[in-house]
Design a protein around this motif. Sequence first.
Motif, mmCIF file in Angstrom:
data_model
loop_
_atom_site.group_PDB
_atom_site.id
_atom_site.type_symbol
_atom_site.label_atom_id
_atom_site.label_comp_id
_atom_site.label_asym_id
_atom_site.label_seq_id
_atom_site.Cartn_x
_atom_site.Cartn_y
_atom_site.Cartn_z
ATOM 1 N N ILE A 155 0.811 -1.209 -0.037
ATOM 2 C CA ILE A 155 -0.015 0.204 0.071
ATOM 3 C C ILE A 155 0.848 1.421 -0.003
ATOM 4 N N GLY B 274 -2.891 13.401 2.963
ATOM 5 C CA GLY B 274 -4.451 13.601 2.384
ATOM 6 C C GLY B 274 -4.826 15.019 1.769
ATOM 7 N N HIS C 84 0.981 4.993 0.977
ATOM 8 C CA HIS C 84 0.185 6.070 1.735
ATOM 9 C C HIS C 84 0.654 7.455 1.492
ATOM 10 N N ARG C 85 -0.281 8.215 1.362
ATOM 11 C CA ARG C 85 -0.224 9.667 0.631
ATOM 12 C C ARG C 85 -0.809 10.649 1.638
ATOM 13 N N ASP D 119 -4.080 4.710 -8.312
ATOM 14 C CA ASP D 119 -4.644 5.082 -6.721
ATOM 15 C C ASP D 119 -5.551 4.220 -6.172
ATOM 16 N N GLU D 120 -5.559 2.902 -6.876
ATOM 17 C CA GLU D 120 -6.200 1.767 -6.280
ATOM 18 C C GLU D 120 -5.592 1.218 -4.934
ATOM 19 N N ASN E 238 3.416 4.967 6.491
ATOM 20 C CA ASN E 238 2.063 4.997 7.269
ATOM 21 C C ASN E 238 1.624 5.942 8.177
ATOM 22 N N SER F 87 -3.461 3.062 -3.108
ATOM 23 C CA SER F 87 -3.065 4.253 -2.085
ATOM 24 C C SER F 87 -4.101 4.344 -1.057
ATOM 25 N N GLU F 88 -3.450 4.920 0.138
ATOM 26 C CA GLU F 88 -4.352 5.117 1.292
ATOM 27 C C GLU F 88 -3.721 6.538 1.811
ATOM 28 N N LYS F 89 -4.642 7.429 1.929
ATOM 29 C CA LYS F 89 -4.768 8.904 2.476
ATOM 30 C C LYS F 89 -4.416 8.857 4.208
ATOM 31 N N VAL F 90 -3.120 9.377 4.502
ATOM 32 C CA VAL F 90 -3.003 9.657 5.929
ATOM 33 C C VAL F 90 -2.656 11.295 6.097
#
Length: 155
Positions: free
Chosen positions: A104, A109, A106-107, A139-140, A117, A142-145
């Motif tokens: 994954i 937000g 992490h980007r 972007d599938e 992470n 990626s997870e926003k932090v």
Amino acid sequence: MKTDELKYIKTVTIKSIRNVILDNNLTEKDTITLHKNDFDNIVLEYRQTYGIGITVPYFLLSVLIEEDKNAEVFEGRLGIILNDDLNPARINKEGDKNYLPKEIVHRCGWCGNVVDNDGGELTTKLRNHKIEVLEKYGDEISEKVHGYCCINRDN
């Protein structure tokens, strides 16, 4: 899945596996299975050499390299399975657009910066790797932090 042939090699390394692939004319339809300890050593060698974790499923010269789940291969040996077309790992080969890695990205937000992470800054090498993965799969994965790069932004 039955092992067709066992090869003994003095030390199981990425280079020695490569040599077996070349010496035996193995193709993308074949699979090499390793004892659990040997596979773990390959994973560690890969991390030490390239500074990133190994991608699973792992392909070397288009040959699938995986841990022997049936305990048929002893430590210090390679199991060779010829024409292993029905292996699920091969069906979801990395080149398949439907296959997404377990990694994954992490980007932030706020600004979209690639971060770890916890929102912290990455080393240049790891950041470049994450960007390559993101470009390949979109972007599938990626997870926003909340990134430290935008720490002064409102929650």
